[in-house]
Design an enzyme around this catalytic site. Structure first.
Site, PDB file in Angstrom:
ATOM      1  N   ARG A 138       2.828  -2.941  -0.917  1.00 30.51           N
ATOM      2  CA  ARG A 138       2.635  -3.302  -2.325  1.00 30.51           C
ATOM      3  C   ARG A 138       3.480  -4.529  -2.651  1.00 30.51           C
ATOM      4  O   ARG A 138       4.673  -4.552  -2.329  1.00 30.51           O
ATOM      5  CB  ARG A 138       3.081  -2.151  -3.236  1.00 30.51           C
ATOM      6  CG  ARG A 138       2.223  -0.945  -3.146  1.00 30.51           C
ATOM      7  CD  ARG A 138       2.455  -0.009  -4.291  1.00 30.51           C
ATOM      8  NE  ARG A 138       3.851   0.210  -4.642  1.00 30.51           N
ATOM      9  CZ  ARG A 138       4.253   0.989  -5.621  1.00 30.51           C
ATOM     10  NH1 ARG A 138       3.359   1.614  -6.353  1.00 30.51           N
ATOM     11  NH2 ARG A 138       5.525   1.160  -5.876  1.00 30.51           N
ATOM     12  N   THR A 187       3.667  -7.500  -8.539  1.00 29.85           N
ATOM     13  CA  THR A 187       2.371  -7.168  -9.173  1.00 29.85           C
ATOM     14  C   THR A 187       1.958  -5.727  -8.877  1.00 29.85           C
ATOM     15  O   THR A 187       1.057  -5.198  -9.531  1.00 29.85           O
ATOM     16  CB  THR A 187       1.262  -8.085  -8.633  1.00 29.85           C
ATOM     17  OG1 THR A 187       1.137  -7.815  -7.214  1.00 29.85           O
ATOM     18  CG2 THR A 187       1.595  -9.544  -8.837  1.00 29.85           C
ATOM     19  N   ASP A 230      11.027   6.436  -1.886  1.00 30.74           N
ATOM     20  CA  ASP A 230      10.129   5.663  -1.034  1.00 30.74           C
ATOM     21  C   ASP A 230       9.828   6.471   0.223  1.00 30.74           C
ATOM     22  O   ASP A 230      10.706   6.684   1.070  1.00 30.74           O
ATOM     23  CB  ASP A 230      10.792   4.315  -0.677  1.00 30.74           C
ATOM     24  CG  ASP A 230       9.818   3.401   0.062  1.00 30.74           C
ATOM     25  OD1 ASP A 230       9.262   3.823   1.101  1.00 30.74           O
ATOM     26  OD2 ASP A 230       9.613   2.280  -0.400  1.00 30.74           O
ATOM     27  N   ASP A 273      10.486   4.749   3.656  1.00 27.80           N
ATOM     28  CA  ASP A 273      11.919   4.630   3.967  1.00 27.80           C
ATOM     29  C   ASP A 273      12.505   5.973   4.392  1.00 27.80           C
ATOM     30  O   ASP A 273      13.313   6.044   5.323  1.00 27.80           O
ATOM     31  CB  ASP A 273      12.681   4.112   2.744  1.00 27.80           C
ATOM     32  CG  ASP A 273      12.406   2.633   2.477  1.00 27.80           C
ATOM     33  OD1 ASP A 273      11.670   2.019   3.270  1.00 27.80           O
ATOM     34  OD2 ASP A 273      12.923   2.112   1.476  1.00 27.80           O
TER      35      ASP A 273
HETATM   36  C1  PRP Z   1       3.726   3.151  -0.522  1.00 31.70           C
HETATM   37  C2  PRP Z   1       2.946   4.405  -0.188  1.00 31.70           C
HETATM   38  C3  PRP Z   1       1.535   4.000  -0.493  1.00 31.70           C
HETATM   39  C4  PRP Z   1       1.706   3.080  -1.659  1.00 31.70           C
HETATM   40  C5  PRP Z   1       1.339   3.835  -2.892  1.00 31.70           C
HETATM   41  O1  PRP Z   1       3.645   2.231   0.481  1.00 31.70           O
HETATM   42  O2  PRP Z   1       3.119   4.848   1.122  1.00 31.70           O
HETATM   43  O3  PRP Z   1       0.899   3.328   0.575  1.00 31.70           O
HETATM   44  O4  PRP Z   1       3.084   2.700  -1.708  1.00 31.70           O
HETATM   45  O5  PRP Z   1       1.365   3.007  -3.973  1.00 31.70           O
HETATM   46  P1  PRP Z   1       0.080   2.595  -4.813  1.00 31.70           P
HETATM   47  O6  PRP Z   1      -0.697   3.853  -5.070  1.00 31.70           O
HETATM   48  O7  PRP Z   1       0.676   2.016  -6.068  1.00 31.70           O
HETATM   49  O8  PRP Z   1      -0.703   1.585  -4.041  1.00 31.70           O
HETATM   50  P2  PRP Z   1       4.467   0.850   0.469  1.00 31.70           P
HETATM   51  O9  PRP Z   1       3.650  -0.242  -0.148  1.00 31.70           O
HETATM   52  O10 PRP Z   1       5.821   1.091  -0.107  1.00 31.70           O
HETATM   53  O11 PRP Z   1       4.566   0.517   2.002  1.00 31.70           O
HETATM   54  P3  PRP Z   1       5.286   1.355   3.165  1.00 31.70           P
HETATM   55  O12 PRP Z   1       4.491   2.622   3.388  1.00 31.70           O
HETATM   56  O13 PRP Z   1       5.221   0.413   4.321  1.00 31.70           O
HETATM   57  O14 PRP Z   1       6.703   1.647   2.725  1.00 31.70           O
HETATM   58  N1  URA Z   2       5.457   4.534  -2.830  1.00 33.87           N
HETATM   59  C1  URA Z   2       6.428   5.426  -2.549  1.00 33.87           C
HETATM   60  O1  URA Z   2       6.829   5.573  -1.387  1.00 33.87           O
HETATM   61  N2  URA Z   2       6.951   6.144  -3.537  1.00 33.87           N
HETATM   62  C2  URA Z   2       6.537   6.015  -4.811  1.00 33.87           C
HETATM   63  O2  URA Z   2       7.047   6.714  -5.699  1.00 33.87           O
HETATM   64  C3  URA Z   2       5.528   5.070  -5.097  1.00 33.87           C
HETATM   65  C4  URA Z   2       5.007   4.351  -4.082  1.00 33.87           C
END
Ligand code: PRP
Ligand code: URA
Length: 213
Positions: free
Chosen positions: A108, A112, A204, A207
Site C-alpha cells: 500500500r 494514498t 501490521d 511485520d
Molecule cells: C497489508 C495487508 C494487506 C493490505 C490490506 O499489506 O497484508 O495486503 O495491507 O490493506 P488494504 O485493504 O487497505 O489494501 P501491506 O501493504 O502492508 O504489505 P505487506 O503485506 O508486504 O506488509
Molecule cells: N495492513 C495491516 O497489516 N494491518 C492493518 O491494520 C491494515 C493493513
C-alpha cells in the site's frame, strides 16, 4: 455495515479465542505465525463446505469395495497477497497438500493507501481452478479488489477470498466490487484509523509474521 449476500463473518468461539491471542502485542512471532495458520485451517473448513470439485473413486476396504468421493487433485489454487498472505498458505496446505500456489505482490502506498502491484505469478490453468485468495487483513479493501480483478482478467471464474480481520469499509468495498466472489472474514473490527490501519486490529500483519518493521 450492510448485510451482504456474499459475505460470511465467522464469529466462531474457537476462532475468537485464537484472534484474542493474535491481537496481543506481546504474542511472539512464532506463536503469531502458528495462530495465523490454525485460524486459516479452521476458516478453510467452512469456506470449502460447498462447490468444491470432487470425483468418484473406488476404495477397497478390508471387507469390500465401495464408491467414495475425493477432492479432485489440482482443483484448488491458493493465491496469497504478498507478503502477509503467505502466512495463511500452510493453513490450507495441511488440508490440500497438492494445491498450487500463485503469488500476487502488493504494497500500500503510505500516503494514498492505494495498492501497488509489484509481482504476479500464477499456476498454469488457473482459470479452471477454485481460487482461494488469502490475506490476513482486509482494511480499505484496495489490495483484495485489485488481486481479485487481476485473477478475473486471467479468466478465473471461481474465486473466494479469506481474511482473518476485516474493517467494515474494506468488506463493503470488496463485496460491492465483486458480488460474484464469496468473502470469508473471521471477525469484523470497528473501523480504520487515519493511517488506514484496522482498529482494534493486530498491527501490521506482515511485520508481525516476518519480524520486520
Ligand atoms: C497489508 C495487508 C494487506 C493490505 C490490506 O499489506 O497484508 O495486503 O495491507 O490493506 P488494504 O485493504 O487497505 O489494501 P501491506 O501493504 O502492508 O504489505 P505487506 O503485506 O508486504 O506488509
Ligand atoms: N495492513 C495491516 O497489516 N494491518 C492493518 O491494520 C491494515 C493493513
Amino acid at each position: 455495515m450492510k448485510d451482504y449476500k456474499n459475505v460470511v463473518i465467522f464469529n466462531h468461539p474457537l476462532i475468537r479465542h485464537k484472534i484474542a491471542i493474535l491481537r496481543n502485542e506481546k504474542t511472539s512471532m512464532k506463536e503469531f505465525r502458528e495462530l495465523v495458520e490454525e485460524i486459516t485451517t479452521l476458516m478453510t473448513y467452512e469456506c470449502l463446505r460447498e462447490g468444491v470439485p470432487t470425483e468418484k473413486v473406488m476404495v477397497k476396504t478390508p471387507l469390500e469395495t465401495c464408491e467414495q468421493e475425493v477432492v479432485s487433485d489440482n482443483a484448488i489454487a491458493i493465491i496469497p497477497i504478498l507478503r502477509a498472505g503467505l502466512g495463511m498458505v500452510n493453513g490450507i496446505h495441511v488440508l490440500f497438500p497438492t494445491a498450487r500456489v500463485g503469488h500476487i505482490g502488493m504494497y500500500r502506498d503510505e500516503e494514498t493507501f492505494e495498492p501497488k502491484e509489484y509481482y504476479c505469478k500464477l499456476p498454469e490453468g488457473i482459470e479452471e481452478k477454485l481460487c482461494l485468495v488469502v490475506d490476513p487483513m482486509l482494511a480499505t479493501g484496495g489490495s483484495a479488489c485489485d488481486a481479485i480483478s487481476q485473477l478475473k482478467a486471467r479468466g478465473c471464474k471461481n474465486i473466494r477470498f479469506m481474511a482473518i480481520i476485516g474493517a467494515p469499509e474494506g468488506v463493503s468495498k470488496v463485496a460491492e466490487a465483486h458480488p460474484d466472489v464469496q468473502i470469508y472474514v473471521s471477525t469484523l473490527d470497528r473501523q480504520l484509523n487515519e493511517h488506514a490501519y484496522i482498529l482494534p486490529g493486530l498491527g501490521d500483519a506482515g511485520d508481525r509474521l516476518f519480524g520486520t518493521k
